[in-house]
Design a protein around this motif. Structure first.
Motif, mmCIF file in Angstrom:
data_model
loop_
_atom_site.group_PDB
_atom_site.id
_atom_site.type_symbol
_atom_site.label_atom_id
_atom_site.label_comp_id
_atom_site.label_asym_id
_atom_site.label_seq_id
_atom_site.Cartn_x
_atom_site.Cartn_y
_atom_site.Cartn_z
ATOM 1 N N SER A 82 0.834 -1.213 0.000
ATOM 2 C CA SER A 82 0.000 0.000 0.000
ATOM 3 C C SER A 82 0.865 1.259 0.000
ATOM 4 N N LEU A 83 1.871 1.277 -0.862
ATOM 5 C CA LEU A 83 2.834 2.374 -0.815
ATOM 6 C C LEU A 83 2.212 3.725 -1.125
ATOM 7 N N ASP A 84 1.381 3.813 -2.158
ATOM 8 C CA ASP A 84 0.788 5.106 -2.517
ATOM 9 C C ASP A 84 -0.043 5.669 -1.371
ATOM 10 N N GLU A 85 -0.798 4.801 -0.711
ATOM 11 C CA GLU A 85 -1.609 5.235 0.436
ATOM 12 C C GLU A 85 -0.721 5.696 1.584
ATOM 13 N N LEU A 86 0.421 5.003 1.797
ATOM 14 C CA LEU A 86 1.356 5.393 2.854
ATOM 15 C C LEU A 86 1.962 6.764 2.560
ATOM 16 N N ILE A 87 2.389 6.989 1.327
ATOM 17 C CA ILE A 87 2.975 8.283 0.952
ATOM 18 C C ILE A 87 1.947 9.401 1.112
ATOM 19 N N GLU A 88 0.724 9.129 0.699
ATOM 20 C CA GLU A 88 -0.346 10.122 0.854
ATOM 21 C C GLU A 88 -0.579 10.439 2.333
ATOM 22 N N LYS A 123 -0.985 3.073 10.985
ATOM 23 C CA LYS A 123 -0.038 2.528 11.965
ATOM 24 C C LYS A 123 1.388 2.570 11.427
ATOM 25 N N ALA A 124 1.556 2.222 10.163
ATOM 26 C CA ALA A 124 2.884 2.254 9.551
ATOM 27 C C ALA A 124 3.407 3.688 9.465
ATOM 28 N N ALA A 125 2.552 4.621 9.046
ATOM 29 C CA ALA A 125 2.955 6.022 8.951
ATOM 30 C C ALA A 125 3.356 6.566 10.320
ATOM 31 N N ARG A 126 2.612 6.178 11.333
ATOM 32 C CA ARG A 126 2.918 6.629 12.703
ATOM 33 C C ARG A 126 4.308 6.172 13.134
ATOM 34 N N ILE A 127 4.639 4.897 12.894
ATOM 35 C CA ILE A 127 5.937 4.380 13.311
ATOM 36 C C ILE A 127 7.072 5.034 12.531
ATOM 37 N N ILE A 128 6.898 5.215 11.234
ATOM 38 C CA ILE A 128 7.930 5.877 10.436
ATOM 39 C C ILE A 128 8.134 7.310 10.919
ATOM 40 N N TYR A 129 7.029 8.019 11.149
ATOM 41 C CA TYR A 129 7.099 9.404 11.619
ATOM 42 C C TYR A 129 7.793 9.485 12.986
ATOM 43 N N LEU A 130 7.386 8.643 13.925
ATOM 44 C CA LEU A 130 7.991 8.663 15.259
ATOM 45 C C LEU A 130 9.469 8.312 15.188
ATOM 46 N N ASN A 131 9.824 7.338 14.364
ATOM 47 C CA ASN A 131 11.210 6.925 14.233
ATOM 48 C C ASN A 131 12.080 8.045 13.673
ATOM 49 N N LEU A 160 9.549 11.769 5.059
ATOM 50 C CA LEU A 160 9.050 11.032 3.899
ATOM 51 C C LEU A 160 10.152 10.932 2.850
ATOM 52 N N ASP A 161 10.861 9.807 2.851
ATOM 53 C CA ASP A 161 11.933 9.567 1.885
ATOM 54 C C ASP A 161 11.332 8.781 0.719
ATOM 55 N N ASN A 162 10.761 9.513 -0.212
ATOM 56 C CA ASN A 162 10.015 8.933 -1.316
ATOM 57 C C ASN A 162 10.837 7.930 -2.123
ATOM 58 N N ALA A 163 12.062 8.301 -2.466
ATOM 59 C CA ALA A 163 12.889 7.464 -3.338
ATOM 60 C C ALA A 163 13.207 6.124 -2.682
ATOM 61 N N VAL A 164 13.563 6.156 -1.399
ATOM 62 C CA VAL A 164 13.893 4.920 -0.688
ATOM 63 C C VAL A 164 12.659 4.035 -0.538
ATOM 64 N N LEU A 165 11.524 4.634 -0.162
ATOM 65 C CA LEU A 165 10.300 3.842 -0.005
ATOM 66 C C LEU A 165 9.903 3.167 -1.312
ATOM 67 N N ARG A 166 10.037 3.867 -2.421
ATOM 68 C CA ARG A 166 9.659 3.275 -3.711
ATOM 69 C C ARG A 166 10.629 2.160 -4.107
ATOM 70 N N ALA A 167 11.911 2.337 -3.808
ATOM 71 C CA ALA A 167 12.883 1.294 -4.130
ATOM 72 C C ALA A 167 12.655 0.051 -3.275
ATOM 73 N N VAL A 168 12.395 0.249 -1.994
ATOM 74 C CA VAL A 168 12.121 -0.883 -1.097
ATOM 75 C C VAL A 168 10.839 -1.588 -1.518
ATOM 76 N N ASN A 169 9.831 -0.812 -1.905
ATOM 77 C CA ASN A 169 8.569 -1.381 -2.394
ATOM 78 C C ASN A 169 8.817 -2.317 -3.578
ATOM 79 N N LYS A 170 9.609 -1.861 -4.529
ATOM 80 C CA LYS A 170 9.882 -2.663 -5.727
ATOM 81 C C LYS A 170 10.593 -3.958 -5.378
ATOM 82 N N TYR A 171 11.532 -3.878 -4.419
ATOM 83 C CA TYR A 171 12.255 -5.081 -4.011
ATOM 84 C C TYR A 171 11.341 -6.063 -3.273
ATOM 85 N N LEU A 172 10.542 -5.553 -2.323
ATOM 86 C CA LEU A 172 9.696 -6.431 -1.513
ATOM 87 C C LEU A 172 8.549 -7.048 -2.302
#
Length: 295
Positions: A82-88, A123-131, A160-172
């Motif tokens: 759900s990467l697009d929803e997470l970025i939004e 929940k995922a956005a919260r953890i990334i933000y807090l971290n 929000l590190d867009n480039a890293v999230l998109r690269a990790v998304n593609k790998y996973l």
């Protein structure tokens, strides 16, 4: 330069940890990679994935990754599915680098009902933000499972590190990458001869006051370290190649003193400690059940 014997497929330098994780291996990677089997012939297993530094460094074609921390694995799954929803979600004004926003977000888990009403993306956005905005980039919860790290006061954190999230998304998203959220022993049940298993558990404390097991509500004491040693032995008997990272304590060195295992002492940089004077270089060990190849 990345070796083709380590990484089967195109290596993407943007595939890297999206969270800072206590005990993370980014500083120790050059030393660890020296001892990784070349090539990884079958499946890569990492039952204590944490920030995923070694996984993302190697980018194996086939992997089984796991962690007992449900919130952490939810982050991996949301980035994959759900990467697009997470970025939004992370683009919303409520994820600003302010003390008020931080504590409002942190305190959501003080009310179980309020927290449980959050979507998996929230929940995922919260953890990334807090971290990204907490003190020293530390994931820690108390005995009630509540995130309890204070605000970090960073000037301009990259929430929000867009480039890293998109690269990790593609790998996973590869259908050969499996994500699990269970006990470490269950996570490696399918490991077979020729597979490579990297074990990076919560470390044995170097002193009575150094214990840090707050990655989830379950501690990892010496009984668990002994249970992990039993699993290490079982994987060895199955013909798996196994590497373990841990503290260079007498307990760990004694636990893995078997003649068939090799213990290598390495120097690591530790940047996470509540006492700044205790950060810096520390001794750790790598335990291998296979012969060391030319480095």
């Amino acid at each position: 330069m990345k070796s083709d014997t380590l990484v089967r497929g195109k290596f993407n330098p943007l595939v890297r940890p999206f969270l800072k994780w206590a005990g993370g291996k980014r500083q120790l990677l050059p030393e660890i990679v020296k001892y990784v089997p070349k090539p990884i012939k079958h499946t890569y297993y990492e039952p204590f994935i944490g920030g995923g530094a070694l996984l993302f460094e190697l980018q194996p074609q086939k992997a089984v990754i796991n962690d007992s921390n449900t919130e952490l694995i939810n982050c991996y799954k949301v980035i994959r599915d759900s990467l697009d929803e997470l970025i939004e979600e992370l683009s919303k004004d409520k994820y600003t680098n302010s003390e008020r926003s931080y504590y409002g977000m942190r305190d959501l888990d003080r009310s179980r009902k309020e927290y449980e009403n959050l979507s998996e993306v929230e929940k995922a956005a919260r953890i990334i933000y807090l971290n990204k905005t907490c003190y020293n980039g530390l994931f820690r919860v108390n005995s009630q499972g509540q995130f309890n790290v204070p605000f970090g006061r960073y000037k301009n954190p990259n929430i929000l590190d867009n480039a890293v999230l998109r690269a990790v998304n593609k790998y996973l998203k590869r259908d050969t990458i499996e994500l699990l959220n269970q006990d470490f022993a269950k996570a490696v049940q399918s490991a077979k001869k020729g597979d490579f298993v990297y074990l990076d558990p919560p470390y044995d404390p170097v002193s009575e006051t150094a214990s840090f097991t707050g990655y989830d509500v379950n501690g990892f004491n010496r009984d668990e370290q002994e249970r992990l040693k039993e699993e290490f032995d079982a994987l060895h008997k199955r013909g798996c190649k196994v590497m373990l990272s841990n503290s260079c304590t007498d307990f760990i060195r004694d636990l893995y003193k078997d003649d068939q295992y090799t213990i290598i002492k390495v120097r690591a940089t530790r940047s996470i400690n509540s006492n700044a004077l205790k950060r810096g270089m520390v001794d750790e060990v790598l335990v291998l059940n296979y012969e060391i190849q030319d480095k």
